[in-house]
Design a protein around this motif. Structure first.
Motif, PDB file in Angstrom:
ATOM      1  N   ASN A   1      37.880  34.691  40.132  1.00  0.00           N
ATOM      2  CA  ASN A   1      38.320  33.982  39.002  1.00  0.00           C
ATOM      3  C   ASN A   1      37.375  32.928  38.308  1.00  0.00           C
ATOM      4  O   ASN A   1      37.056  32.762  36.995  1.00  0.00           O
ATOM      5  N   ALA A   2      36.183  32.409  39.288  1.00  0.00           N
ATOM      6  CA  ALA A   2      35.154  31.501  38.789  1.00  0.00           C
ATOM      7  C   ALA A   2      34.372  32.479  38.175  1.00  0.00           C
ATOM      8  O   ALA A   2      33.701  32.037  36.980  1.00  0.00           O
ATOM      9  N   LYS A   3      34.166  33.574  38.434  1.00  0.00           N
ATOM     10  CA  LYS A   3      33.083  34.574  37.771  1.00  0.00           C
ATOM     11  C   LYS A   3      33.756  35.055  36.421  1.00  0.00           C
ATOM     12  O   LYS A   3      33.138  35.030  35.432  1.00  0.00           O
ATOM     13  N   LEU A   4      34.717  35.296  36.361  1.00  0.00           N
ATOM     14  CA  LEU A   4      35.702  35.571  35.402  1.00  0.00           C
ATOM     15  C   LEU A   4      35.428  34.555  34.033  1.00  0.00           C
ATOM     16  O   LEU A   4      34.922  34.694  32.998  1.00  0.00           O
ATOM     17  N   ILE A   5      35.687  33.183  34.568  1.00  0.00           N
ATOM     18  CA  ILE A   5      35.627  32.087  33.700  1.00  0.00           C
ATOM     19  C   ILE A   5      34.289  31.956  33.197  1.00  0.00           C
ATOM     20  O   ILE A   5      33.783  31.631  32.018  1.00  0.00           O
ATOM     21  N   PHE A   6      33.230  32.091  34.156  1.00  0.00           N
ATOM     22  CA  PHE A   6      31.703  31.817  33.984  1.00  0.00           C
ATOM     23  C   PHE A   6      31.383  32.917  32.892  1.00  0.00           C
ATOM     24  O   PHE A   6      30.601  32.684  31.963  1.00  0.00           O
ATOM     25  N   LYS A   7      31.879  34.136  33.011  1.00  0.00           N
ATOM     26  CA  LYS A   7      31.224  35.167  32.269  1.00  0.00           C
ATOM     27  C   LYS A   7      31.814  35.095  30.956  1.00  0.00           C
ATOM     28  O   LYS A   7      31.179  35.037  29.713  1.00  0.00           O
ATOM     29  N   LYS A   8      33.390  35.079  30.829  1.00  0.00           N
ATOM     30  CA  LYS A   8      34.102  34.919  29.285  1.00  0.00           C
ATOM     31  C   LYS A   8      33.529  33.616  28.512  1.00  0.00           C
ATOM     32  O   LYS A   8      33.531  33.454  27.430  1.00  0.00           O
ATOM     33  N   THR A   9      33.334  32.445  29.300  1.00  0.00           N
ATOM     34  CA  THR A   9      33.283  31.238  28.502  1.00  0.00           C
ATOM     35  C   THR A   9      31.929  30.838  28.382  1.00  0.00           C
ATOM     36  O   THR A   9      31.458  29.798  27.679  1.00  0.00           O
ATOM     37  N   LYS A  10      30.973  31.266  29.139  1.00  0.00           N
ATOM     38  CA  LYS A  10      29.614  30.928  29.420  1.00  0.00           C
ATOM     39  C   LYS A  10      29.458  29.260  29.491  1.00  0.00           C
ATOM     40  O   LYS A  10      28.553  28.626  29.069  1.00  0.00           O
ATOM     41  N   CYS A  11      30.223  28.912  30.372  1.00  0.00           N
ATOM     42  CA  CYS A  11      30.177  27.454  30.683  1.00  0.00           C
ATOM     43  C   CYS A  11      29.030  27.242  31.789  1.00  0.00           C
ATOM     44  O   CYS A  11      28.592  28.180  32.274  1.00  0.00           O
ATOM     45  N   ASP A  12      28.822  26.011  32.081  1.00  0.00           N
ATOM     46  CA  ASP A  12      27.912  25.604  33.234  1.00  0.00           C
ATOM     47  C   ASP A  12      28.410  25.378  34.417  1.00  0.00           C
ATOM     48  O   ASP A  12      27.612  25.645  35.594  1.00  0.00           O
ATOM     49  N   ALA A  13      29.655  25.128  34.692  1.00  0.00           N
ATOM     50  CA  ALA A  13      30.308  25.020  36.216  1.00  0.00           C
ATOM     51  C   ALA A  13      31.612  24.886  35.830  1.00  0.00           C
ATOM     52  O   ALA A  13      32.261  25.014  34.831  1.00  0.00           O
ATOM     53  N   VAL A  14      32.304  25.222  37.127  1.00  0.00           N
ATOM     54  CA  VAL A  14      33.787  25.034  37.209  1.00  0.00           C
ATOM     55  C   VAL A  14      34.088  23.673  37.932  1.00  0.00           C
ATOM     56  O   VAL A  14      33.445  23.268  38.825  1.00  0.00           O
ATOM     57  N   LYS A  15      35.329  23.530  37.811  1.00  0.00           N
ATOM     58  CA  LYS A  15      35.789  22.283  38.676  1.00  0.00           C
ATOM     59  C   LYS A  15      37.155  22.605  39.482  1.00  0.00           C
ATOM     60  O   LYS A  15      38.150  23.174  38.797  1.00  0.00           O
ATOM     61  N   ILE A  16      37.163  22.429  40.683  1.00  0.00           N
ATOM     62  CA  ILE A  16      38.536  22.537  41.307  1.00  0.00           C
ATOM     63  C   ILE A  16      38.916  21.362  42.068  1.00  0.00           C
ATOM     64  O   ILE A  16      38.252  20.181  42.472  1.00  0.00           O
ATOM     65  N   GLU A  17      40.380  21.043  42.018  1.00  0.00           N
ATOM     66  CA  GLU A  17      40.577  19.858  42.684  1.00  0.00           C
ATOM     67  C   GLU A  17      41.032  20.275  44.195  1.00  0.00           C
ATOM     68  O   GLU A  17      40.984  21.315  44.610  1.00  0.00           O
ATOM     69  N   SER A  18      40.655  19.106  44.868  1.00  0.00           N
ATOM     70  CA  SER A  18      40.567  19.346  46.199  1.00  0.00           C
ATOM     71  C   SER A  18      42.136  18.936  47.023  1.00  0.00           C
ATOM     72  O   SER A  18      42.810  18.024  46.393  1.00  0.00           O
ATOM     73  N   ASN A  19      42.562  19.649  47.901  1.00  0.00           N
ATOM     74  CA  ASN A  19      43.606  19.464  48.913  1.00  0.00           C
ATOM     75  C   ASN A  19      43.287  19.097  50.186  1.00  0.00           C
ATOM     76  O   ASN A  19      43.806  19.176  51.134  1.00  0.00           O
ATOM     77  N   ASN A  20      41.950  18.834  50.173  1.00  0.00           N
ATOM     78  CA  ASN A  20      41.529  18.324  51.539  1.00  0.00           C
ATOM     79  C   ASN A  20      41.084  19.509  52.662  1.00  0.00           C
ATOM     80  O   ASN A  20      41.306  19.323  53.798  1.00  0.00           O
ATOM     81  N   LYS A  21      41.297  20.844  52.077  1.00  0.00           N
ATOM     82  CA  LYS A  21      41.519  21.752  53.024  1.00  0.00           C
ATOM     83  C   LYS A  21      40.415  22.777  52.272  1.00  0.00           C
ATOM     84  O   LYS A  21      39.694  23.818  52.998  1.00  0.00           O
TER      85      LYS A  21
END
Ligand code: KIV
Length: 260
Positions: free
Chosen positions: A96-116
């Motif tokens: 999914n990160a690759k899909l976001i990167f490819k489709k949006t040409k963004c510079d980075a993704v953010k994920i929330e931590s669940n401490n795991k």
């Protein structure tokens, strides 16, 4: 590492990092002039779509808004939030990160931590996609709002969590609603920049939701400063428009495209 990411890292301990959210091109092109980072946040679920939390916003919706935001950005670092459920395991997260990167040409993704989910960061990094972490009040994993880090045990846990996120390869980390002392300690301990929201001035930078600072969202907790009251400005304009149509002031001949 991209030049844009290097520039963000270089600001640590030197100059504060300025960030805001954007969900559309029109807003992005304004904030891009003054921000180092623009986040397409999953807060769009509440702010734009009127949902009760961020849990149901889809990957496709985030991608569509990010495509619009990208069109308004010339210089700031574009970060896209991965929505809940899009990074349940390392394989799915990378895909999914690759899909976001490819489709949006963004510079980075953010994920929330669940401490795991530190392995998720490592896996996305393997695809050479920069990752931003997010700890403290993480709406995707917590149902009730609370300031994090008041108790010693919780403070220590947050500090450990931030170190694990840095070790996993994140280039920066959002601290949402953590106590000033925890924000200070994490900011001092980490080499990567901390971006605070409701987490005091000890962070390396700040982020807020643009609709909140513009007075559009109706959500104004203590950590939000309202820099404008667009609600009132928009209402005045719409009221005038409505009145002018009814009184036949608009459209007038100046607005005709052809003839008299
Ligand atoms: O979704 C969002 O807008 C965010 C910020 C509040 C950091 O994650």
């Amino acid at each position: 590492m991209s030049q844009k990411i290097k520039k963000i890292l270089a600001k640590k301990n030197k100059i504060k990092i300025v960030s805001l959210t954007a969900y559309s091109k029109n807003i992005a092109q304004i904030i891009d002039k003054y921000c180092d980072m623009t986040l397409v946040g999953d807060s769009m679920a509440n702010v734009l779509y009127g949902m009760k939390n961020t849990h149901k916003i889809s990957l496709n919706t985030i991608i569509q808004h990010s495509i619009s935001v990208r069109k308004g950005i010339k210089k700031s670092l574009l970060v896209v939030d991965m929505p809940k459920g899009s990074y349940k395991n390392p394989i799915q997260a990378k895909k999914n990160a690759k899909l976001i990167f490819k489709k949006t040409k963004c510079d980075a993704v953010k994920i929330e931590s669940n401490n795991k989910n530190f392995k998720i960061i490592k896996e996305i990094r393997k695809a050479k996609i920069p990752v931003m972490g997010h700890i403290g009040y993480t709406p995707q994993f917590k149902s009730r709002f609370k300031v994090e880090g008041k108790k010693q045990k919780e403070a220590r846990r947050l500090i450990r969590e931030s170190i694990s996120i840095e070790k996993a390869g994140a280039f920066s980390i959002v601290l949402e609603c953590v106590t000033p002392s925890v924000a200070k300690e994490i900011t001092n301990k980490l080499k990567i920049p901390t971006i605070g929201i409701g987490s005091s001035s000890y962070c390396d930078g700040q982020i807020l939701v643009t609709d909140d600072i513009l007075g559009l969202s109706g959500f104004y907790p203590k950590f939000v400063k309202r820099y404008a009251n667009l609600n009132t400005i928009i209402e005045k304009a719409v009221k005038k428009y409505s009145k002018e149509i009814k009184t036949k002031v608009f459209p007038n001949k100046k607005n005709f495209l052809y003839g008299k």
